[in-house]
Design a protein around this motif. Structure first.
Motif, PDB file in Angstrom:
ATOM      1  N   THR A 228      29.136  32.931  39.992  1.00 28.34           N
ATOM      2  CA  THR A 228      30.479  32.334  40.030  1.00 28.34           C
ATOM      3  C   THR A 228      31.547  33.418  39.958  1.00 28.34           C
ATOM      4  OG1 THR A 228      29.679  30.297  39.015  1.00 28.34           O
ATOM      5  CG2 THR A 228      32.032  30.742  38.841  1.00 28.34           C
TER       6      THR A 228
ATOM      7  N   LYS B 237      31.238  36.572  40.871  1.00 27.11           N
ATOM      8  CA  LYS B 237      31.237  37.329  42.125  1.00 27.11           C
ATOM      9  C   LYS B 237      31.990  36.582  43.226  1.00 27.11           C
ATOM     10  CE  LYS B 237      27.796  39.515  43.727  1.00 27.11           C
ATOM     11  NZ  LYS B 237      26.473  39.785  44.297  1.00 27.11           N
ATOM     12  N   ARG B 238      31.779  35.281  43.338  1.00 29.02           N
ATOM     13  CA  ARG B 238      32.512  34.487  44.338  1.00 29.02           C
ATOM     14  C   ARG B 238      34.013  34.563  44.083  1.00 29.02           C
ATOM     15  NH1 ARG B 238      28.187  31.078  43.687  1.00 29.02           N
ATOM     16  NH2 ARG B 238      29.288  29.739  42.211  1.00 29.02           N
ATOM     17  N   TYR B 239      34.413  34.419  42.845  1.00 28.43           N
ATOM     18  CA  TYR B 239      35.831  34.483  42.494  1.00 28.43           C
ATOM     19  C   TYR B 239      36.413  35.854  42.839  1.00 28.43           C
ATOM     20  CZ  TYR B 239      40.180  34.438  39.961  1.00 28.43           C
ATOM     21  OH  TYR B 239      41.508  34.531  39.642  1.00 28.43           O
TER      22      TYR B 239
ATOM     23  N   LYS C  73      35.401  38.045  45.032  1.00 28.31           N
ATOM     24  CA  LYS C  73      35.480  38.200  46.489  1.00 28.31           C
ATOM     25  C   LYS C  73      36.625  37.368  47.057  1.00 28.31           C
ATOM     26  CE  LYS C  73      30.721  39.615  47.008  1.00 28.31           C
ATOM     27  NZ  LYS C  73      29.372  39.320  47.471  1.00 28.31           N
ATOM     28  N   ASP C  74      36.850  36.175  46.520  1.00 29.45           N
ATOM     29  CA  ASP C  74      37.972  35.343  46.957  1.00 29.45           C
ATOM     30  C   ASP C  74      39.307  36.019  46.682  1.00 29.45           C
ATOM     31  OD1 ASP C  74      36.260  33.363  47.873  1.00 29.45           O
ATOM     32  OD2 ASP C  74      36.593  32.025  46.158  1.00 29.45           O
ATOM     33  N   ARG C  75      39.363  36.826  45.640  1.00 30.78           N
ATOM     34  CA  ARG C  75      40.598  37.549  45.304  1.00 30.78           C
ATOM     35  C   ARG C  75      40.692  38.882  46.040  1.00 30.78           C
ATOM     36  NH1 ARG C  75      43.372  36.332  40.058  1.00 30.78           N
ATOM     37  NH2 ARG C  75      44.526  38.236  40.519  1.00 30.78           N
ATOM     38  N   GLY C  76      39.704  39.211  46.868  1.00 30.90           N
ATOM     39  CA  GLY C  76      39.749  40.438  47.661  1.00 30.90           C
ATOM     40  C   GLY C  76      39.074  41.638  47.038  1.00 30.90           C
TER      41      GLY C  76
ATOM     42  N   TYR D 244      39.017  46.557  42.648  1.00 32.91           N
ATOM     43  CA  TYR D 244      40.057  45.572  42.938  1.00 32.91           C
ATOM     44  C   TYR D 244      41.384  46.294  43.062  1.00 32.91           C
ATOM     45  CZ  TYR D 244      43.247  41.634  42.429  1.00 32.91           C
ATOM     46  OH  TYR D 244      44.256  40.715  42.636  1.00 32.91           O
TER      47      TYR D 244
ATOM     48  N   LYS E 130      40.010  35.921  35.628  1.00 39.05           N
ATOM     49  CA  LYS E 130      41.324  35.765  36.255  1.00 39.05           C
ATOM     50  C   LYS E 130      42.354  36.616  35.522  1.00 39.05           C
ATOM     51  CE  LYS E 130      44.858  32.307  37.395  1.00 39.05           C
ATOM     52  NZ  LYS E 130      45.962  33.163  37.053  1.00 39.05           N
TER      53      LYS E 130
END
Length: 103
Positions: free
Chosen positions: A10, A12-14, A16-19, A42, A86
């Motif tokens: 979860t 890792k997905r987050y 990657k979604d944030r770049g 990041y 986050k």
């Protein structure tokens, strides 16, 4: 989150979604102890995330590695939920805004 493997996925997905670029670190006999579960980059900054679930606590070596990353200018922390991830990325965003606000 039921188990650490699902939580790491979860996160890792987050990320990657944030770049972010990130990789899950799988411990082994030839690896230094205490490296965070997830390492990556990041917005140009090194990140390290040690994922914990339930009442699990980081080991002393894990805490030391997190401190070393932060002292070296990276951003690292132990997290028990996605809000903490986050917050970590938001802190980087805010840091960048502060550094470049006068340019």
């Amino acid at each position: 989150m039921a188990n650490e493997t699902a939580f790491v996925a979860t996160i890792k997905r987050y990320l990657k979604d944030r770049g972010a670029y990130c990789e899950k670190i799988w411990g082994g006999g030839f690896q230094s102890a205490g490296i965070p579960d997830i390492i990556g980059c990041y917005r140009g900054y090194f990140i390290g995330i040690e994922a914990k679930v339930g009442n699990n606590k980081p080991s002393e070596i894990q805490k030391a590695k997190i401190k070393m990353i932060n002292n070296a200018g990276g951003f690292a922390r132990v997290v028990w939920n996605l809000d903490e991830v986050k917050e970590l990325l938001d802190n980087i965003d805010n840091y960048i805004k502060e550094v470049y606000k006068n340019e």
